[in-house]
Design an enzyme around this catalytic site. Structure first.
Site, short mmCIF file in Angstrom:
data_model
loop_
_atom_site.label_atom_id
_atom_site.label_comp_id
_atom_site.label_asym_id
_atom_site.label_seq_id
_atom_site.Cartn_x
_atom_site.Cartn_y
_atom_site.Cartn_z
N CYS A 172 21.48 -3.68 -21.41
CA CYS A 172 20.58 -4.29 -20.29
C CYS A 172 21.03 -5.07 -19.56
CB CYS A 172 19.46 -4.92 -21.14
SG CYS A 172 19.86 -6.27 -22.34
N HIS B 239 17.66 -10.24 -24.21
CA HIS B 239 17.28 -8.96 -23.51
C HIS B 239 17.48 -9.48 -21.67
CE1 HIS B 239 16.05 -5.41 -21.89
NE2 HIS B 239 14.86 -5.72 -21.41
#
EC number: 3.4.19.12
Length: 1354
Positions: free
Chosen positions: A176, A482
């Protein structure tokens, strides 16, 4: 996390709709095998018209409205009632029920697949709108909520583009951070345009390894693809990353640095060589000013991003805004007291002011918010979630302070941009240094005149206004989390959230949610309770209309980009066509019984749903490669249930029917399979109707005791047993009146069907069944079923398995022994009889008979010698009667007394002809290389092996190699067993892990009841070994391994105690079967068995693996041989038995006092075994035991169990060297004694001895760069058997050193060189270098496209 849109205003229509009853619609797409298990859910007002329902479904699944049907369905089973798409009825009037689940199936329309919705595009003149991605209007539908629909599970999530018009990036696993940075660069016009202008030369570099080229491809796909998200695997492959890198999460700022460095390297000597510096590089001055004379020393440093501290060190309060952090960044500090600065002008230490001053801001300004910190209280990394605001527009002019520039005393001391590359005085600064100070795109105050600098700064301050366009957000903790990016499009000033494959519109309010923090006061631990989702990296662009670029339009693309766009479009279209084919392809398991090989073949049939059954048969025919076996006209496809081996139905008259209709559509999985059935040209295919059951009928012949192959019969469950017999009578031509039918419902469940009026269903018939029939006029019909011959035959048949036995080769040295064995068995007239009685072929004994004829004279002479020695008469009679009993059986009798004679004769031969048999032993050992015998098998004919004489029949004292006699060993062993636990041979048998073949009375345990055994020669398939002999054996799997071996004796040619049985598993792995009392129930049909010559274990014996311990070799553990140790044997006796084996097999000519045996625990040496130790009494022994053999340099020092042997190794820090191991024998566990012994062998004064225990597996390898500080030196204990040492057994490793010896000082070059050597050394020994303090894997981009295998680089 994507910021939500919960705060949007709800239209009035929606408020009205919310008051209505709502209808829950669940739609399943049955047109695609990949999506058949997924659902789309709509929660609609009851007044919604059917037209709107179709429109909403089309929007959700990504199909064109009107290209599909909606069919009513009940769960997973659809009816054929379609919903009228053109009706104006409401869904309530159409039969939908509020408050309940309404199932619908999305199906093909008129036999055609639904059309995937195409992207809306502008006119040709507005080509930029077609290729340059812009936002598309969002279509809200009243009543369509996200409560039931998840984007993550939408099957069109990858096939159709987001409603925003932008394309996402697929997260490979933990990439990510990479996706966030790539989307930011893509949305930066200046970077994207410059990247497009660079042209790739395929002749100069592999395209897969070119980072700029793969970025170009990715950006083109992000612009032109119609998918929702695209993969980044090609980009990461150009980085030199493998799949494991996808599972490593890194810092996005670190990735930005490393990627920019890689691009600069790739762009050398091109127009883009200085692109990164032009866009992202700024300059600052690191200065120190004397407060007494005003003299200033300074240097120029460059930077690519500015790291801003969230919370000052030691403070409990964070900075409130980015502006505050920037002011703190340039806030100077006063150097006074002990930190005074030595002024070159004053020639003394003076108070001074040290700080940083910005000289030039880049066009693209990157701010890193340093949210990751280290908590010295808990000694863990933490994440600071404190609130820090940042403006949408940032005025950087206030951070260029020219006040100091007006001082006439300011002097330029040095410009270290080139000289001191890589250094920076500020510990807050994160730099990317460059020795190129050429082109400046922003404001630089480096003019010759101070007045000019001031005027230039004043005139350009107003132009230092930056606008925010990218916020990289981190959600999670310091341990992991994330990343996603919030990016503003310069084309429409709209903010978007790029969260991996999901792209959505967001508002300015959503940006403010990334400030971090929580309500309430900001204490030291306030961030622990704050939101973990907050901004981590900010990117601003200078607002300058003259320089702010727009994205290139289609007609402005360079020619190579136009070609690349066309190429990627063609590839995507090709992929789309392939997907369409996949969506319309039926994939089902296909089986076929080969007509000649008679083996069931399995494959996967892939056929388009529009292909006819006739065409599918042709495809299956070629797939199964039957061209040479049977003509195509003799093949057909039938519906088949492989699990029950059941033919469900045939497809007569449907040769032209499409496969999609026959199979019920394209599905991901089918509840049935297909069978390609074959027939002979003179046969006719049978018709299989649904509802029938299949019965495999085996005809039993009691006279020949045989069971015929099956005949397939179709029946109905409502038929009676009487009707079923008539049906079988027609198929087999046997009378139904005398017919007995036995149903095998499951394993060993044989049920006689004797009630004629019962139906097959009542008797337990199912889809596929197996029956046995017998229709003779014998008296057996009138016997009770369980006592009948039929039951016994069927019981035997149900438990009989087929095994393939590989026999050992006829080695020349062992032929005489086998001949003698066969002759001794044949003398009693029983050589051929057992084989005849168990239906074994006589023909396979010809080779043995030939050997017998050749060795007749030798046998006579040996027999004469026996008689002269008095070893006949009573002894032979007694053993002949006692070794085996004659077993009575209804089918046969076996007189196995021959084996007893053989064993006695065998022992006598060993005594009388030792010289001859020694030569045979050597010839046997020569055969070991062909794997027909193992390393311990060469002693099977040797008279010098005490384990043979230990079990001598008459227990006569026989001379052994160690000078003892067998009687003394045997009696001592038994007397000790009786004196101790009153153990019998049975308890020893349990302890040993093996079973004896014979009990105390000499009866064969395997012969307790008769078990079926039949053998015949078998020709093995190619590749199974040339010259190897095979037997195909049919045997009752309830037979014991002991009885099975006795049945094999005539074929192997030696007694069962002189060969071993190995079961062959997949991949040709072999494991010895040693538990003689266990049955063959774990074996199954067609298992393979290998027979190897070698003495099988007797009672109380163990097979032992012997390894040599080489303490000062790189590989300290070396396998030598397999040996056999017996319970009650002393260590010295086992050493005596090892001597000849070591000499012959390993070339080690040792004396008994030159080596020792010791415990082996994996690779660690343990307890030293003393000569007088007895196995099982003093030393625990088990199956597959392992011991170390250690060659001694001198006399054995270990004399008592109270002594302790440790392995010591001296560490010399002044030489950075480890000495070899030396053994130290201690009389006690005293630390003082250990130090005295170490002082004796090393010459180090006692008071200067320091020691530490080694860690890990022997030899406890450790890098010499770590040993001095990593080990626990000089523990404060007085004995060795306490914490933290816990040295209670022999074999512990002790490092020691002289505490007065100084550690060698290494230069960086010496350290790096030493690191390489240590890495290479420890890698060979299986240990790793742990010198690097960094615990995380460093992020690297490999410019050559492959990882660097040098472990010394961090």
């Amino acid at each position: 996390m994507v910021p939500s849109e919960e705060n949007q205003l709800v239209p009035k229509e929606a408020e009205c709709a919310a008051e209505e009853p709502r209808v829950l619609c669940i739609i399943q797409d049955t047109t695609n095998s990949r999506t058949v298990n997924e659902r789309v859910t709509l929660n609609l007002p009851a007044s919604t018209p059917l037209r709107r329902l179709f429109a909403d479904v089309a929007a959700k699944v990504g199909y064109e409205n009107g290209s599909f049907h909606l069919v009513w369905g009940n769960g997973d089973t659809a009816t054929q009632t379609p919903v009228d798409q053109n009706s104006d009825k409401t869904i309530l009037d159409a039969g939908f029920e509020p408050g309940k689940k309404n199932f619908l199936h999305l199906t093909d329309k008129d036999g055609e697949q639904p059309h995937v919705m195409q992207e809306e595009s502008g006119s040709t003149e507005d080509g930029a709108q077609e290729r340059f991605i812009g936002p598309l209007p969002r279509e809200g539908s009243i009543g369509c909520t996200h409560d039931y629909v998840s984007q993550s599970y939408s099957y069109s999530s990858v096939l159709s583009k987001s409603e925003t018009g932008y394309v996402g990036l697929v997260n490979q696993a933990m990439t990510c951070y990479l996706n966030s940075l790539l989307q930011t660069l893509f949305m930066t016009p200046e970077f994207r345009n410059a990247l497009y202008k660079w042209e790739f030369e395929e002749s100069e570099e592999d395209p897969e390894r070119s980072i700029p080229y793969q970025l170009q491809r990715l950006f083109v796909l992000l612009q032109t693809s119609k998918k929702r998200a695209i993969e980044t695997t090609d980009v990461t492959r150009s980085f030199g990353w493998d799949s494991s890198e996808a599972w490593q999460q890194h810092d996005v700022q670190e990735l930005c640095r490393v990627m920019f460095d890689a691009l600069e390297q790739k762009w050398k000597q091109t127009e883009q060589a200085d692109l990164i510096n032009q866009l992202y590089q700024g300059k600052l001055k690191d200065y120190v000013r004397c407060l007494e004379c005003g003299y200033e020393g300074w240097r120029i440093d460059t930077y690519l991003d500015i790291p801003l501290v969230i919370r000052p060190y030691g403070s409990s309060q964070a900075f409130a805004s980015v502006e505050e952090a920037l002011h703190a960044f340039i806030q100077p500090e006063i150097l006074d007291g002990p930190n005074q600065y030595f002024c070159e002008r004053c020639k003394k230490k003076c108070d001074a002011r040290k700080g940083l001053r910005f000289l030039h801001f880049p066009y693209l300004l990157t701010l890193q918010l340093k949210r990751f910190d280290f908590d010295y209280t808990t000694m863990h990394r933490i994440k600071l979630n404190d609130r820090m605001t940042f403006p949408e527009e940032l005025d950087m002019s206030v951070f260029i302070d020219v006040e100091d520039e007006k001082s006439p005393q300011t002097e330029s001391c040095t410009d270290s941009g080139a000289e001191n590359e890589g250094s920076c005085h500020s510990d807050q600064m994160s730099n990317d240094f460059s020795n190129d100070d050429g082109v400046d795109e922003g404001i630089c105050l480096e003019s010759n005149s101070a007045a000019e600098r001031i005027s230039k700064a004043d005139s350009e301050k107003s132009s230092l206004l930056y606008e925010l366009f990218s916020v990289m957000v981190h959600s999670g903790s310091a341990a992991g989390g994330h990343y996603y990016a919030c990016i503003k499009s310069f084309s429409d000033d709209q903010w978007y959230s790029f969260n991996d494959q999901h792209v959505s519109k967001i508002t300015q309010e959503d940006i403010k949610k990334t400030y971090g923090g929580s309500s309430g006061s900001r204490g030291y631990y306030s961030s622990a309770f704050a939101s973990s989702t907050n901004a981590y990296m900010l990117i601003y662009r200078l607002k300058d209309p003259t320089r702010n670029a727009k994205f290139l339009e289609a007609h402005e693309y360079p020619e190579h980009i136009k070609q690349l766009v066309q190429k990627e479009r063609e590839l995507e279209e090709q992929e789309k066509r392939q997907r369409e084919i996949e969506r319309n392809t039926c994939k089902i398991k296909l089986f076929c019984m080969h007509p000649t090989k008679q083996i069931m073949m399995e494959n996967k049939l892939e056929v388009h749903k529009d292909r006819t059954l006739k065409e599918a048969v042709e495809i299956a025919y070629k797939l199964m490669d039957l061209e040479e076996a049977v003509p195509l006209s003799c093949c057909r496809l039938v519906k088949y249930d492989e699990f029950h081996d059941y033919l469900e139905r045939s497809y007569e008259g449907e040769e032209d029917t499409p496969m999609g209709l026959l199979l019920g559509g394209v599905k991901s999985t089918y509840m049935f399979d297909l069978l390609l059935e074959t027939r002979r040209p003179d046969q006719v295919f049978q018709c299989y109707k649904p509802g029938e059951v299949m019965v495999k009928v085996h005809v039993v012949d009691l006279k020949t005791e045989s069971v015929a192959p099956p005949i397939s019969v179709r029946a109905y469950l409502n038929q009676t047993v009487s009707e079923f017999k008539q049906l079988i009578s027609k198929a087999t031509h046997l009378p139904a009146e005398t017919m007995r039918v036995v149903l095998e419902r499951c394993y060993n469940d044989l049920r006689l069907l004797n009630v004629s009026s019962k139906t097959l269903k009542a008797e337990g018939f199912f889809r596929s069944n197996k029956v046995f029939i017998e229709s003779s006029e014998t008296l057996d019909r009138h016997v009770t079923y369980t006592d009948s011959q039929l039951w016994k035959l069927l019981d035997r048949h149900a438990n009989t398995i087929r095994l393939y036995v590989s026999l050992p080769e006829q080695a020349p040295g062992s032929q005489l022994r086998r001949a003698l064995y066969q002759k001794s068995a044949g003398a009693a007239g029983n050589l051929e009889e057992p084989c005849e009685r168990v239906k074994g072929p006589v023909g396979n004994m010809k080779s043995v008979e030939a050997i017998l004829e050749e060795s007749t004279e030798k046998l006579k002479s040996l027999s004469l010698q026996q008689q002269q020695e008095g070893d006949n008469g009573d002894s032979s009679k007694s053993t002949e009667a006692s070794d085996f009993e004659n077993i009575e059986s209804p089918l046969n009798e076996i007189d196995s007394s021959a084996s007893a004679e053989n064993r006695e004769l065998d022992n006598q031969i060993q005594i009388s002809d030792a010289e001859n048999l020694q030569s045979e032993e050597r010839s046997d050992s020569d055969v070991n290389n062909d794997r027909s015998t193992s390393s311990v098998d060469s002693d099977i004919l040797s008279s010098s092996h005490s384990s043979d004489t230990l079990c001598n029949v008459d227990n006569a004292p026989l001379p052994l190699a160690n000078g003892l006699d067998s009687h003394s060993i045997t009696s001592s062993r038994r007397s000790k067993a009786n004196q101790g636990k009153k153990e019998t041979w049975d308890t020893a048998e349990e302890d040993s892990g093996t079973d004896s073949e014979y009990d105390e009375s000499g009866k064969s345990r395997g012969e307790a009841q008769y078990m079926y055994f039949k053998s015949e020669p078998y020709t093995a398939e190619e590749g199974s070994g040339e010259g190897q002999k095979w037997l195909m054996v049919h045997v009752d799997k309830r037979i014991t391994l002991s009885a099975f071996k006795q049945h094999l004796e005539p074929f192997v040619g030696v007694p069962s105690s002189h060969f071993k049985v190995f079961r062959v598993y997949a991949s040709n792995q072999e494991f010895e079967s040693v538990r003689l009392n266990e049955t063959l129930s774990s074996f199954s049909d067609d298992n393979k068995i290998t027979i190897r010559l070698g003495r099988a274990l007797k009672k109380g014996e163990y097979r032992v693996k012997v390894y040599q311990l080489l303490v000062n070799e790189p590989e300290p553990c070396k396998f030598l041989l397999d040996a056999v140790f017996a319970k009650g044997m002393t260590v010295r006796q086992s050493k005596e038995e090892l001597l000849p084996q070591l000499r012959e097999q390993c070339g080690l000519d040792l004396t008994i006092d030159r080596f020792r045996l010791r415990k082996k625990t994996w690779k660690n040496p343990g307890t030293v075994f003393l000569d007088y130790h007895i196995y099982e009494e003093d030393i625990n022994i088990s199956s597959n035991w392992e011991v170390f053999l250690e060659i001694l340099d001198g006399v054995e020092k270990m004399k008592s169990m109270s002594q302790l042997a440790v392995l010591s190794r001296r560490w010399r820090p002044s030489e950075m060297k480890l000495d070899s191991f030396q053994e130290v024998v201690l009389e006690s566990s005293s630390v003082e004694e250990l130090k005295e012994k170490l002082s004796e062998i090393s010459g180090i004064p006692l008071e200067n001895i320091e020691f530490a225990k080694g860690r890990g597996t022997f030899p406890c390898d450790i890098s010499i760069l770590e040993i001095h500080q990593d080990l626990d030196w000089n523990p404060k204990v007085s004995t060795l058997n306490v914490w933290p040492l816990y040295i209670c057994d022999d074999g512990a490793v002790i490092f020691y050193r002289d505490k007065t010896e100084e550690l060698m000082e290494l230069t960086d070059e010496q350290r790096n060189e030493l690191m390489k050597k240590e890495s290479s050394r420890l890698q060979k020994t299986g240990h790793r270098v742990t010198y690097s303090p960094r615990k995380e894997k460093a992020l690297k981009i490999y410019l050559d496209g492959a990882p660097n295998k040098d472990l010394t680089q961090d």
